[in-house]
Structures are given as C-alpha cells and as structure tokens.
Scaffold this motif. Structure first.
Motif, PDB file in Angstrom:
ATOM      1  N   PRO A  29       0.842  -1.188   0.000  1.00 32.55           N
ATOM      2  CA  PRO A  29       0.000   0.000   0.000  1.00 32.55           C
ATOM      3  C   PRO A  29       0.881   1.243   0.000  1.00 32.55           C
ATOM      4  O   PRO A  29       2.034   1.193   0.429  1.00 32.55           O
ATOM      5  N   GLU A  30       0.334   2.359  -0.471  1.00 32.36           N
ATOM      6  CA  GLU A  30       1.129   3.584  -0.513  1.00 32.36           C
ATOM      7  C   GLU A  30       1.635   3.982   0.854  1.00 32.36           C
ATOM      8  O   GLU A  30       2.745   4.454   0.999  1.00 32.36           O
ATOM      9  N   GLN A  31       0.816   3.821   1.878  1.00 29.15           N
ATOM     10  CA  GLN A  31       1.215   4.210   3.226  1.00 29.15           C
ATOM     11  C   GLN A  31       0.904   3.092   4.206  1.00 29.15           C
ATOM     12  O   GLN A  31      -0.188   2.557   4.203  1.00 29.15           O
ATOM     13  N   LEU A  32       1.871   2.734   4.988  1.00 33.16           N
ATOM     14  CA  LEU A  32       1.686   1.743   6.037  1.00 33.16           C
ATOM     15  C   LEU A  32       1.851   2.436   7.376  1.00 33.16           C
ATOM     16  O   LEU A  32       2.822   3.149   7.587  1.00 33.16           O
ATOM     17  N   GLY A  33       0.913   2.200   8.260  1.00 33.73           N
ATOM     18  CA  GLY A  33       0.980   2.791   9.587  1.00 33.73           C
ATOM     19  C   GLY A  33       1.113   1.721  10.649  1.00 33.73           C
ATOM     20  O   GLY A  33       1.168   0.519  10.361  1.00 33.73           O
ATOM     21  N   GLU A  34       1.123   2.170  11.873  1.00 35.32           N
ATOM     22  CA  GLU A  34       1.287   1.263  13.000  1.00 35.32           C
ATOM     23  C   GLU A  34       0.214   0.172  13.006  1.00 35.32           C
ATOM     24  O   GLU A  34       0.506  -0.987  13.276  1.00 35.32           O
ATOM     25  N   ARG A  35      -1.017   0.528  12.688  1.00 31.17           N
ATOM     26  CA  ARG A  35      -2.116  -0.446  12.698  1.00 31.17           C
ATOM     27  C   ARG A  35      -1.858  -1.594  11.714  1.00 31.17           C
ATOM     28  O   ARG A  35      -2.059  -2.761  12.044  1.00 31.17           O
ATOM     29  N   GLU A  36      -1.389  -1.269  10.520  1.00 29.29           N
ATOM     30  CA  GLU A  36      -1.104  -2.307   9.523  1.00 29.29           C
ATOM     31  C   GLU A  36       0.047  -3.206   9.978  1.00 29.29           C
ATOM     32  O   GLU A  36       0.006  -4.423   9.781  1.00 29.29           O
ATOM     33  N   PHE A  37       1.053  -2.602  10.603  1.00 29.24           N
ATOM     34  CA  PHE A  37       2.164  -3.403  11.105  1.00 29.24           C
ATOM     35  C   PHE A  37       1.739  -4.279  12.280  1.00 29.24           C
ATOM     36  O   PHE A  37       2.207  -5.415  12.397  1.00 29.24           O
ATOM     37  N   VAL A  38       0.841  -3.787  13.141  1.00 33.79           N
ATOM     38  CA  VAL A  38       0.331  -4.617  14.236  1.00 33.79           C
ATOM     39  C   VAL A  38      -0.376  -5.840  13.658  1.00 33.79           C
ATOM     40  O   VAL A  38      -0.148  -6.972  14.102  1.00 33.79           O
ATOM     41  N   ARG A  39      -1.218  -5.630  12.661  1.00 35.40           N
ATOM     42  CA  ARG A  39      -1.929  -6.764  12.037  1.00 35.40           C
ATOM     43  C   ARG A  39      -0.947  -7.765  11.442  1.00 35.40           C
ATOM     44  O   ARG A  39      -1.079  -8.971  11.634  1.00 35.40           O
ATOM     45  N   TRP A  40       0.021  -7.276  10.700  1.00 30.41           N
ATOM     46  CA  TRP A  40       0.974  -8.169  10.040  1.00 30.41           C
ATOM     47  C   TRP A  40       1.813  -8.920  11.070  1.00 30.41           C
ATOM     48  O   TRP A  40       1.989 -10.136  10.963  1.00 30.41           O
ATOM     49  N   LEU A  41       2.333  -8.208  12.075  1.00 30.72           N
ATOM     50  CA  LEU A  41       3.156  -8.853  13.100  1.00 30.72           C
ATOM     51  C   LEU A  41       2.356  -9.874  13.907  1.00 30.72           C
ATOM     52  O   LEU A  41       2.873 -10.950  14.232  1.00 30.72           O
ATOM     53  N   THR A  42       1.116  -9.552  14.218  1.00 19.60           N
ATOM     54  CA  THR A  42       0.262 -10.485  14.955  1.00 19.60           C
ATOM     55  C   THR A  42       0.070 -11.764  14.150  1.00 19.60           C
ATOM     56  O   THR A  42       0.186 -12.871  14.686  1.00 19.60           O
ATOM     57  N   ALA A  43      -0.187 -11.625  12.871  1.00 20.89           N
ATOM     58  CA  ALA A  43      -0.364 -12.797  12.008  1.00 20.89           C
ATOM     59  C   ALA A  43       0.921 -13.615  11.920  1.00 20.89           C
ATOM     60  O   ALA A  43       0.885 -14.851  11.977  1.00 20.89           O
ATOM     61  N   ARG A  44       2.070 -12.939  11.782  1.00 21.05           N
ATOM     62  CA  ARG A  44       3.349 -13.656  11.688  1.00 21.05           C
ATOM     63  C   ARG A  44       3.663 -14.392  12.986  1.00 21.05           C
ATOM     64  O   ARG A  44       4.082 -15.530  12.976  1.00 21.05           O
ATOM     65  N   ALA A  53      -4.377 -15.826  15.510  1.00 22.25           N
ATOM     66  CA  ALA A  53      -4.006 -14.428  15.721  1.00 22.25           C
ATOM     67  C   ALA A  53      -4.820 -13.813  16.855  1.00 22.25           C
ATOM     68  O   ALA A  53      -4.347 -12.904  17.544  1.00 22.25           O
ATOM     69  N   ASP A  54      -6.015 -14.324  17.094  1.00 24.09           N
ATOM     70  CA  ASP A  54      -6.852 -13.823  18.193  1.00 24.09           C
ATOM     71  C   ASP A  54      -6.237 -14.117  19.554  1.00 24.09           C
ATOM     72  O   ASP A  54      -6.588 -13.468  20.545  1.00 24.09           O
ATOM     73  N   ASP A  55      -5.329 -15.089  19.629  1.00 23.24           N
ATOM     74  CA  ASP A  55      -4.676 -15.449  20.887  1.00 23.24           C
ATOM     75  C   ASP A  55      -3.459 -14.575  21.195  1.00 23.24           C
ATOM     76  O   ASP A  55      -2.850 -14.721  22.252  1.00 23.24           O
ATOM     77  N   ILE A  56      -3.096 -13.694  20.283  1.00 24.19           N
ATOM     78  CA  ILE A  56      -1.900 -12.869  20.444  1.00 24.19           C
ATOM     79  C   ILE A  56      -2.297 -11.496  20.983  1.00 24.19           C
ATOM     80  O   ILE A  56      -3.089 -10.784  20.374  1.00 24.19           O
ATOM     81  N   ASP A  57      -1.732 -11.155  22.147  1.00 24.10           N
ATOM     82  CA  ASP A  57      -1.947  -9.831  22.729  1.00 24.10           C
ATOM     83  C   ASP A  57      -0.779  -8.945  22.298  1.00 24.10           C
ATOM     84  O   ASP A  57       0.381  -9.262  22.609  1.00 24.10           O
ATOM     85  N   PRO A  58      -1.040  -7.849  21.589  1.00 20.34           N
ATOM     86  CA  PRO A  58       0.047  -7.005  21.088  1.00 20.34           C
ATOM     87  C   PRO A  58       0.912  -6.374  22.178  1.00 20.34           C
ATOM     88  O   PRO A  58       1.976  -5.859  21.888  1.00 20.34           O
ATOM     89  N   ARG A  59       0.465  -6.429  23.432  1.00 20.68           N
ATOM     90  CA  ARG A  59       1.240  -5.844  24.533  1.00 20.68           C
ATOM     91  C   ARG A  59       2.056  -6.877  25.306  1.00 20.68           C
ATOM     92  O   ARG A  59       2.832  -6.531  26.191  1.00 20.68           O
ATOM     93  N   THR A  97       7.561  -6.174  21.997  1.00 19.05           N
ATOM     94  CA  THR A  97       6.140  -6.515  21.874  1.00 19.05           C
ATOM     95  C   THR A  97       5.685  -6.188  20.462  1.00 19.05           C
ATOM     96  O   THR A  97       6.352  -5.431  19.740  1.00 19.05           O
ATOM     97  N   VAL A  98       4.547  -6.732  20.074  1.00 18.79           N
ATOM     98  CA  VAL A  98       3.989  -6.415  18.756  1.00 18.79           C
ATOM     99  C   VAL A  98       3.775  -4.909  18.638  1.00 18.79           C
ATOM    100  O   VAL A  98       4.142  -4.293  17.630  1.00 18.79           O
ATOM    101  N   GLU A  99       3.199  -4.292  19.679  1.00 18.90           N
ATOM    102  CA  GLU A  99       2.944  -2.845  19.628  1.00 18.90           C
ATOM    103  C   GLU A  99       4.234  -2.052  19.456  1.00 18.90           C
ATOM    104  O   GLU A  99       4.300  -1.144  18.633  1.00 18.90           O
ATOM    105  N   ALA A 100       5.250  -2.370  20.248  1.00 14.89           N
ATOM    106  CA  ALA A 100       6.512  -1.631  20.180  1.00 14.89           C
ATOM    107  C   ALA A 100       7.196  -1.829  18.827  1.00 14.89           C
ATOM    108  O   ALA A 100       7.686  -0.865  18.229  1.00 14.89           O
ATOM    109  N   LEU A 101       7.220  -3.051  18.340  1.00 13.99           N
ATOM    110  CA  LEU A 101       7.863  -3.320  17.056  1.00 13.99           C
ATOM    111  C   LEU A 101       7.074  -2.685  15.912  1.00 13.99           C
ATOM    112  O   LEU A 101       7.659  -2.135  14.976  1.00 13.99           O
ATOM    113  N   ALA A 102       5.753  -2.710  15.998  1.00 11.81           N
ATOM    114  CA  ALA A 102       4.919  -2.078  14.964  1.00 11.81           C
ATOM    115  C   ALA A 102       5.193  -0.575  14.903  1.00 11.81           C
ATOM    116  O   ALA A 102       5.292   0.009  13.818  1.00 11.81           O
ATOM    117  N   ARG A 103       5.332   0.050  16.063  1.00  5.64           N
ATOM    118  CA  ARG A 103       5.637   1.485  16.114  1.00  5.64           C
ATOM    119  C   ARG A 103       6.990   1.756  15.459  1.00  5.64           C
ATOM    120  O   ARG A 103       7.142   2.683  14.659  1.00  5.64           O
TER     121      ARG A 103
END
Length: 124
Positions: A29-44, A53-59, A97-103
């Motif tokens: 996508p033209e722009q990737l933000g923290e939300r998109e990275f959280v989704r991708w990292l959670t899935a990975r 992925a529902d079992d993964i807490d981003p924190r 954490t997923v949140e920190a890495l996504a940021r």
C-alpha cells in the motif's frame, strides 16, 4: 548483481525460500501505519507459534510467547522480505512486543518516505 546491506541474506536465484518464510508481496500500500504493522506482526507471530491471531496480545512480550533467537531472526528476515526495511537484526529484542515493534516499523517506513528499500540499515 544488486548489493545487499550488511547482514542481509543474498537473493536466492532459484526462487525457493526456506521453510516457514512467506512470499513477499508484489505491491505494498502507498502508506503503512502502526495499525497495519500490528496486524501483520500479529499474524506472523501466530504463524510462528501455530496459534490463532486472536490469541496474540500485542502488549505481551515476545519472550512470554517463547519467541527464541532463531524465530526472532526469521521475523527480521520476513520484515526485510515483506517491507524492504533493513533494520538491525536485534530489532525484535529492542522492541519486545507487537505494539513496540509495529511502532518502530511504522517510523522506519515513514522515514523511508513511505517507500520500501532504504540503502542500508534504518536508524532505530
């Protein structure tokens, strides 16, 4: 031959990939933000762990999920492959954490001008 950043694996001319590695996207996508990275990292992370992925807490720290150094390096390689962001290989330990890495990934992506493929490791 295209020069590779230090620590980056050389391209595999046969097109085969090691087990457990996803195929890179053809277009981002033209722009990737923290939300998109959280989704991708959670899935990975869910894929690495064989969980939903529902079992993964981003924190929750990666270490609490049992992410070892081999899995962390694989995640680093997936980040390079998927987003062409060349960070330090310790990025998953520096941002545990997923949140920190996504940021971190969103910041690195934004600093690359929203275009993947900086010439070398991004400053983190």
């Amino acid at each position: 031959m295209v020069p590779q950043p230090t620590g980056a694996p050389a391209p595999d001319p046969s097109g085969t990939r090691p087990p457990g590695r996803t195929q890179a996207r053809t277009a981002l996508p033209e722009q990737l933000g923290e939300r998109e990275f959280v989704r991708w990292l959670t899935a990975r992370l869910a894929e690495f762990l064989g969980r939903s992925a529902d079992d993964i807490d981003p924190r929750t720290p990666f270490a609490e999920y049992g992410l070892d150094s081999v899995a962390a390096l694989s995640l680093y390689g997936d980040i390079e492959d998927e987003f062409a962001l060349y960070l330090e290989p310790t990025v998953a330990w520096d941002h545990p954490t997923v949140e920190a890495l996504a940021r971190c990934l969103a910041d690195a992506y934004a600093h690359s001008g929203g275009r993947p493929g900086p010439a070398g490791p991004a400053e983190v």
